[in-house]
Write a protein that holds these residues in place. Structure first.
Motif, short mmCIF file in Angstrom:
data_model
loop_
_atom_site.label_atom_id
_atom_site.label_comp_id
_atom_site.label_asym_id
_atom_site.label_seq_id
_atom_site.Cartn_x
_atom_site.Cartn_y
_atom_site.Cartn_z
N PHE A 233 0.86 -1.18 0.00
CA PHE A 233 0.00 0.00 0.00
C PHE A 233 0.90 1.23 0.00
O PHE A 233 1.85 1.29 0.78
N ILE A 234 0.59 2.19 -0.86
CA ILE A 234 1.42 3.38 -1.00
C ILE A 234 0.63 4.60 -0.56
O ILE A 234 -0.47 4.85 -1.07
N ILE A 235 1.21 5.35 0.38
CA ILE A 235 0.61 6.60 0.85
C ILE A 235 1.60 7.72 0.55
O ILE A 235 2.73 7.70 1.03
N GLY A 236 1.16 8.68 -0.26
CA GLY A 236 2.02 9.79 -0.63
C GLY A 236 2.09 10.85 0.46
O GLY A 236 1.45 10.74 1.51
N GLY A 237 2.85 11.87 0.17
CA GLY A 237 2.97 13.00 1.08
C GLY A 237 1.83 13.98 0.86
O GLY A 237 0.81 13.66 0.25
N SER A 238 2.03 15.19 1.32
CA SER A 238 0.96 16.20 1.28
C SER A 238 0.55 16.57 -0.15
O SER A 238 -0.56 17.05 -0.36
N LEU A 239 1.40 16.33 -1.13
CA LEU A 239 1.08 16.67 -2.51
C LEU A 239 0.52 15.48 -3.30
O LEU A 239 0.18 15.62 -4.46
N GLY A 240 0.47 14.33 -2.67
CA GLY A 240 -0.03 13.15 -3.36
C GLY A 240 1.08 12.33 -3.97
O GLY A 240 2.24 12.43 -3.56
N LEU A 241 0.73 11.54 -4.95
CA LEU A 241 1.67 10.61 -5.58
C LEU A 241 2.07 11.08 -6.97
O LEU A 241 1.26 11.65 -7.70
N SER A 242 3.29 10.79 -7.33
CA SER A 242 3.79 11.16 -8.66
C SER A 242 3.13 10.28 -9.72
O SER A 242 2.62 9.19 -9.43
N ASP A 243 3.16 10.75 -10.96
CA ASP A 243 2.62 9.97 -12.07
C ASP A 243 3.32 8.62 -12.19
O ASP A 243 2.69 7.61 -12.51
N GLU A 244 4.61 8.58 -11.91
CA GLU A 244 5.38 7.34 -12.01
C GLU A 244 4.89 6.30 -11.00
O GLU A 244 4.80 5.11 -11.32
N VAL A 245 4.56 6.74 -9.80
CA VAL A 245 4.04 5.82 -8.79
C VAL A 245 2.65 5.33 -9.21
O VAL A 245 2.35 4.14 -9.10
N LEU A 246 1.83 6.24 -9.69
CA LEU A 246 0.48 5.85 -10.12
C LEU A 246 0.53 4.87 -11.29
O LEU A 246 -0.29 3.96 -11.38
N GLU A 247 1.53 5.03 -12.18
CA GLU A 247 1.69 4.09 -13.29
C GLU A 247 2.13 2.72 -12.81
O GLU A 247 1.74 1.70 -13.38
#
Length: 159
Positions: A105-119
């Motif tokens: 499970f991936i939880i990003g920081g305050s700005l969310g997740l990068s496109d690379e992580v989402l891919e």
């Protein structure tokens, strides 16, 4: 089943760390849990869009380095699929039946997740259209993972 939570930022407040310890202890009966806290990149006040993108990319690189090659990756993201607790339990059970023994499970920081992580993610999961602090989200996620195992074992907890 091996469950890992890979997240940006460290928990500082005792009430968050106590909650994480409690759910981690409870989950020990059902899975092997690991939580990997990664450094939150500094974002200047009144950051530009370019600076925000750079921070998301740096955090994304850190997240991607921690994901095991064979892991089924579930990214927590606002645009992800909304599931009931029962449907979440079915999803985890289905992954186990398919032989997926590593779930990250991936939880990003305050700005969310990068496109690379989402891919890289195999699945996007949303708990709400609202935005939550990543510290709180970690506790909510752990509680829902615990609930899902209880549902799948037909044990009392979920009402």
């Amino acid at each position: 089943m091996n469950v890992s939570i890979i997240c940006i930022g460290k928990l500082k407040e005792t009430y968050w760390t106590d909650a994480v310890k409690e759910y981690s202890k409870r989950l020990g009966k059902y899975c092997t849990l690991s939580i990997n806290e990664l450094k939150e990149e500094r974002l200047p006040d009144h950051a530009s869009v370019a600076q925000e993108i750079a921070v998301k990319q740096e955090e994304g690189k850190s997240l991607l380095k921690q994901i095991k090659a064979n892991a089924f990756v579930i990214a927590l993201e606002i645009q992800g699929k909304n599931l009931s607790s029962e449907d979440f339990a079915k999803k985890i059970e289905q992954l186990a039946l398919e032989g997926k023994s590593e779930i990250a499970f991936i939880i990003g920081g305050s700005l969310g997740l990068s496109d690379e992580v989402l891919e890289r993610a195999d699945y996007g999961l949303s708990f709400s259209k609202m935005t939550f602090p990543h510290q709180m989200m970690r506790v909510i996620l752990l509680e829902q993972i615990y609930r899902c195992f209880k549902i799948n074992k037909n044990e009392t907890y979920h009402k």
